[in-house]
Motif scaffolding. Structure first.
Motif, PDB file in Angstrom:
ATOM      1  N   TRP A  62     -16.677  -3.891  -5.217  1.00  0.00           N
ATOM      2  CA  TRP A  62     -16.269  -2.522  -5.529  1.00  0.00           C
ATOM      3  C   TRP A  62     -15.188  -2.053  -4.565  1.00  0.00           C
ATOM      4  O   TRP A  62     -14.249  -1.347  -4.942  1.00  0.00           O
ATOM      5  N   ALA A  63     -15.368  -2.462  -3.299  1.00  0.00           N
ATOM      6  CA  ALA A  63     -14.375  -2.068  -2.293  1.00  0.00           C
ATOM      7  C   ALA A  63     -13.001  -2.660  -2.635  1.00  0.00           C
ATOM      8  O   ALA A  63     -11.973  -1.972  -2.551  1.00  0.00           O
ATOM      9  N   GLY A  64     -13.000  -3.932  -3.046  1.00  0.00           N
ATOM     10  CA  GLY A  64     -11.738  -4.581  -3.433  1.00  0.00           C
ATOM     11  C   GLY A  64     -11.102  -3.892  -4.625  1.00  0.00           C
ATOM     12  O   GLY A  64      -9.888  -3.650  -4.652  1.00  0.00           O
ATOM     13  N   ALA A  65     -11.955  -3.556  -5.602  1.00  0.00           N
ATOM     14  CA  ALA A  65     -11.437  -2.876  -6.800  1.00  0.00           C
ATOM     15  C   ALA A  65     -10.865  -1.511  -6.431  1.00  0.00           C
ATOM     16  O   ALA A  65      -9.840  -1.086  -6.977  1.00  0.00           O
ATOM     17  N   GLY A 119      -7.238  -0.180  -6.985  1.00  0.00           N
ATOM     18  CA  GLY A 119      -7.096   1.075  -7.724  1.00  0.00           C
ATOM     19  C   GLY A 119      -6.171   2.060  -7.011  1.00  0.00           C
ATOM     20  O   GLY A 119      -5.392   2.769  -7.647  1.00  0.00           O
ATOM     21  N   CYS A 120      -6.255   2.074  -5.675  1.00  0.00           N
ATOM     22  CA  CYS A 120      -5.369   2.970  -4.904  1.00  0.00           C
ATOM     23  C   CYS A 120      -3.910   2.595  -5.151  1.00  0.00           C
ATOM     24  O   CYS A 120      -3.061   3.466  -5.370  1.00  0.00           O
ATOM     25  N   TYR A 121      -3.608   1.301  -5.111  1.00  0.00           N
ATOM     26  CA  TYR A 121      -2.228   0.850  -5.323  1.00  0.00           C
ATOM     27  C   TYR A 121      -1.775   1.159  -6.753  1.00  0.00           C
ATOM     28  O   TYR A 121      -0.643   1.590  -6.984  1.00  0.00           O
ATOM     29  N   LEU A 122      -2.681   0.933  -7.715  1.00  0.00           N
ATOM     30  CA  LEU A 122      -2.329   1.195  -9.113  1.00  0.00           C
ATOM     31  C   LEU A 122      -2.108   2.686  -9.355  1.00  0.00           C
ATOM     32  O   LEU A 122      -1.178   3.083 -10.053  1.00  0.00           O
ATOM     33  N   LEU A 123      -3.001   3.514  -8.758  1.00  0.00           N
ATOM     34  CA  LEU A 123      -2.867   4.961  -8.930  1.00  0.00           C
ATOM     35  C   LEU A 123      -1.527   5.443  -8.378  1.00  0.00           C
ATOM     36  O   LEU A 123      -0.821   6.227  -9.024  1.00  0.00           O
ATOM     37  N   GLY A 124      -1.160   4.945  -7.200  1.00  0.00           N
ATOM     38  CA  GLY A 124       0.128   5.321  -6.604  1.00  0.00           C
ATOM     39  C   GLY A 124       1.297   4.885  -7.487  1.00  0.00           C
ATOM     40  O   GLY A 124       2.235   5.651  -7.724  1.00  0.00           O
ATOM     41  N   GLY A 125       1.230   3.643  -7.991  1.00  0.00           N
ATOM     42  CA  GLY A 125       2.300   3.117  -8.848  1.00  0.00           C
ATOM     43  C   GLY A 125       2.427   3.910 -10.137  1.00  0.00           C
ATOM     44  O   GLY A 125       3.534   4.280 -10.558  1.00  0.00           O
ATOM     45  N   ALA A 126       1.273   4.219 -10.756  1.00  0.00           N
ATOM     46  CA  ALA A 126       1.287   4.974 -12.010  1.00  0.00           C
ATOM     47  C   ALA A 126       1.845   6.376 -11.770  1.00  0.00           C
ATOM     48  O   ALA A 126       2.653   6.884 -12.557  1.00  0.00           O
ATOM     49  N   ALA A 127       1.430   6.994 -10.653  1.00  0.00           N
ATOM     50  CA  ALA A 127       1.926   8.343 -10.342  1.00  0.00           C
ATOM     51  C   ALA A 127       3.445   8.313 -10.159  1.00  0.00           C
ATOM     52  O   ALA A 127       4.155   9.209 -10.628  1.00  0.00           O
TER      53      ALA A 127
END
Lengths: 696, 123
Positions: free
Chosen positions: A433-436, A440-448
């Motif tokens: 979960w920690a890895g995901a 997720g943090c990187y994906l959220l930043g990229g999507a934003a």
């Protein structure tokens, strides 16, 4: 068709019977009629403008002429700059201004505007009188004479005497074109010097020719051409090229064809792109880590030394916690910035970067960003500062602004300590979960970043996206010297321009966090008294008690300072996302730099800011309580805080660089406002969902 | 001279062509009727050679293109077709998005035996 500009002041023309001496080579033919060059009247020259098309070896020539004795002069209001250097000539020193590579003086582009204004005396870096250059040294690519001569014609149209440095003669020969410099000199009526900046050949000849810069005589084909419209100028360029060029038979360049097809191929091209960019940024991470560590160590030692040597007081605190910490906070970025620009210059020199821009264009264009934006966005994962700085590669202003505005959304290395802490608290003993969550943090930043870029391009930066149109320079071996000089240039630029702002901000923050001073509480005094009693009998206990006293004093001091009071005042702002006053202080201080969050939180919790092990930090923060006894960071508040840190603009150095690169504080203010707003709204949504799902 | 959607002369061939790509017979300067087919750059196969004769670009794009060397009657060779379209103009390689290549009109260079029939221009 745009009419030719008239000269703004009379050009210096000297009718001199010895004017043929100005020619590096004498004309060999009487037909076509040769125009005799006339040398300018006032050697030695004080100012020389270096003008040329992109990819002509202009910067290599500048580096040969001036070496490290150069600095970058920013043109106010736009993202374009000129390098200014001093070249040694027999009669003394000549100031050379290396203008940006342009295709035409007439284009509506920042670079063309800068060149126009420098050549007309409307802007001159470092000279208040705004005088025009004494002459123009035009770098002409022999392998592309027609196009380069058009710029020569435009340069002559300014009325300034010129010298032509003929480069890429070897490449022209490989392409079956042999250019005769003497014929070219005779055709135009100005000195022409064949040279090779990469190998250092002909540099002295260029310097020797500068005092003989000339204008063509009146009523010659060249003056007729430059006083006519663009079509006439182009026709003259074509005719001159035909007359000075001998064509030899050479095989077609199939290697470049094959490489181009592979490197822009939808599959192979993307693969090559990912490998190259992955290698580039892995290299930056690996190689920058060591010098960044050295910088931390050196400044840590310097701070410690000053703390030991100077007497306790305001001056010591200002020097150690304000000035030294501020300089360290600036210099720490230097290895990444220099490495990034060193590697990018190497890559650009090879000719690959232009091809890569087309590959990236397919990925980014749906979001309103050009292919050029890929490198700035990718490098923002290391640090947004070099990312924003290299957005200069983007030719279109709207595209460039959109890239600058969204670059800080991408998760930089400064966010990692915060991610580690919060994800560690959220998913204890759950590595998957920690890895995901990390991903997720990187994906959220990229999507934003992509979605806000699209939003900006459809609102405040609305306008037609300029279709990709790029010259693809020939593949060649890069120049290490050029790359090093560029890296040094960019590093200096960062230190001087951004560093001063960063230092100022650091001192202000230190002052806010230090004053007003709070007298030590009875509890601190009690701990110190206990420590003093235990010193003789139980030295370990004494040391521990003393440390507790220091930590508590630090917490009380921060709490009572202006920063602490502001933290309590703004607590209502962060309360809806699950933060109390302690977290509010840490969040507030992290607006200077994200990585400050962890140390500020530890200080606020009275645990000291020198705990280095991540697990120990997590334990301390995880066990911390609020005033009502509830956990400081439960699941909803930790999740909301994580989302906030992914999206918030919490880096003053980045804002300082945005101001400089975008051309005003209003862009930095906009970036700060919308990122903070987006971060707060999404953190609030996260908090509400997490609270509801946990039944809290 | 390259202009947007405006008929213009092609001095090199002595033929008049329509930038919009229509193949109406035109009268050349010499008064003889000829027919020339223009082809969008994006329609040329890889390896094809052609002469640029017109465009339907926005003014600022056209200005940049001209400054980069894509001028009247510039000889081009298609090095790669598609997205991007890579062409060689004289001795310079230029990468274009397909959106631009669609709007550039060319006269393909015909094999020598076809030139005589007046189907296309020789380069």
């Amino acid at each position: 068709m745009k009419p030719r500009r008239a000269s703004l002041r009379p050009a210096s023309r000297v009718e001199d019977s010895g004017s043929r001496a100005a020619l590096e080579s004498q004309p060999e033919e009487a037909d076509p009629p040769s125009a005799e060059p006339k040398p300018s009247a006032s050697p030695p020259l004080a100012r020389v403008a270096l003008l040329g098309n992109p990819n002509t070896g202009k910067t290599s020539l500048f580096n040969r002429l001036c070496g490290l004795r150069a600095h970058v002069a920013n043109y106010p209001g736009i993202t374009a700059d000129a390098r200014v250097g001093l070249a040694k000539v027999d009669s003394g020193e000549t100031r050379i201004v290396d203008l940006p590579g342009i295709y035409s003086l007439d284009l509506d582009l920042p670079e063309s505007k800068l060149c126009r204004q420098l050549l007309t005396g409307e802007w001159d870096p470092g000279t208040p009188d705004g005088d025009r250059p004494d002459c123009i040294l035009v770098v002409v690519d022999a392998s592309n004479l027609v196009r380069n001569l058009t710029l020569v014609g435009e340069a002559l149209g300014t009325g300034l005497p010129i010298v032509i440095a003929l480069t890429m003669v070897d490449i022209a020969r490989k392409r079956g074109l042999v250019i005769d410099p003497s014929k070219l000199a005779a055709e135009i009526g100005v000195p022409v010097v064949a040279m090779n900046a990469r190998l250092g050949e002909g540099i002295d000849d260029v310097l020797a020719a500068l005092p003989r810069a000339a204008l063509p005589q009146e009523n010659t084909p060249v003056t007729t051409a430059i006083s006519g419209d663009r079509a006439r100028l182009e026709a003259w360029c074509g005719a001159v090229t035909d007359r000075v060029t001998t064509k030899i038979s050479t095989p077609l360049d199939r290697t470049t064809d094959v490489l181009d097809r592979a490197l822009t191929h939808p599959v192979l091209g993307v693969l090559a792109f990912l490998i190259t960019m992955g290698g580039l940024f892995a290299t930056i991470f690996w190689f920058a880590a060591a010098p960044m560590g050295w910088i931390e160590t050196v400044f840590g030692a310097l701070g410690g030394l000053l703390r030991d040597v100077l007497p306790t007081g305001v001056v010591r605190d200002l020097l150690v916690d304000g000035v030294v910490a501020g300089i360290a906070g600036t210099v720490i970025f230097l290895p990444q910035i220099c490495l990034l620009f060193f590697l990018l210059t190497l890559l650009e020199d090879t000719g690959y970067l232009a091809r890569a821009a087309f590959v990236a264009n397919r990925l980014l264009r749906p979001f309103g960003l050009p292919g050029h934006a890929f490198v700035p966005l990718l490098s923002s994962h290391a640090c947004a500062i070099p990312g924003i700085m290299c957005s200069r590669l983007i030719p279109d202003r709207r595209d460039r602004l959109a890239t600058i505005l969204v670059a800080p959304f991408l998760s930089c290395s400064a966010r990692l300590p915060v991610y580690t802490l919060l994800i560690g608290i959220l998913f204890v003993g759950q590595p998957l979960w920690a890895g995901a969550a990390f991903a997720g943090c990187y994906l959220l930043g990229g999507a934003a970043a992509l979605l806000t870029a699209l939003m900006f391009r459809r609102t405040i930066l609305r306008g037609r996206s300029r279709p990709m149109l790029l010259e693809l320079p020939p593949y060649r071996l890069p120049s290490l010297k050029n790359a090093m000089l560029t890296a040094i240039d960019r590093g200096k630029q960062f230190l001087v321009k951004a560093g001063t702002v960063i230092l100022l901000i650091s001192i202000v923050l230190w002052w806010l966090a230090t004053y007003p001073t709070t007298p030590e509480s009875a509890r601190v005094a009690d701990l110190r008294a206990q420590a003093a009693l235990a010193t003789a009998t139980q030295p370990d206990t004494a040391e521990e008690l003393s440390a507790q006293a220091d930590h508590l004093a630090g917490r009380e001091s921060l709490s009572g300072s202006f920063a602490g009071r502001i933290g309590r005042t703004i607590e209502p702002v962060f309360e809806p996302i699950g933060s109390d006053w302690q977290l509010s202080i840490a969040i507030l201080s992290s607006f200077a730099a994200r990585e400050v969050f962890v140390s500020s939180l530890l200080v606020t919790l009275g645990a000291g800011d020198d705990i280095e092990e991540a697990e120990r930090v997590r334990d301390v923060v995880g066990a911390a309580r609020r005033d009502d006894g509830s956990p400081l960071l439960d699941f909803p508040s930790a999740a909301a805080l994580l989302v906030f840190f992914v999206l918030a603009m919490q880096c003053l150095p980045t804002l300082a660089v945005t101001r400089r690169e975008a051309g005003g504080w209003h862009w930095a203010a906009l970036q700060f406002s919308y990122m903070s707003l987006v971060a707060w709204v999404l953190a609030w949504i996260t908090f509400q969902i997490a609270t509801a799902s946990m039944g809290v | 001279m390259i202009q947007s959607a405006v008929p213009f002369n092609v001095d090199a061939t002595g033929l008049n062509v329509d930038a919009g790509g229509s193949n109406e017979p035109q009268t050349s300067a010499s008064g003889s009727a000829s027919r020339v087919e223009t082809t969008a750059l994006s329609q040329l196969p890889t390896g094809a050679e052609a002469t640029l004769v017109g465009d339907q670009l926005a003014a600022d794009d056209r200005q940049i293109l001209r400054a980069m060397g894509l001028t009247d009657h510039a000889p081009v060779r298609v090095c790669r077709q598609g997205e991007p379209c890579i062409i060689q103009v004289r001795t310079t390689r230029v990468g274009l998005s397909r959106a631009i290549a669609d709007l550039l009109q060319t006269i393909p260079c015909a094999p020598p035996n076809e030139t005589a029939a007046g189907v296309a221009a020789a380069c």
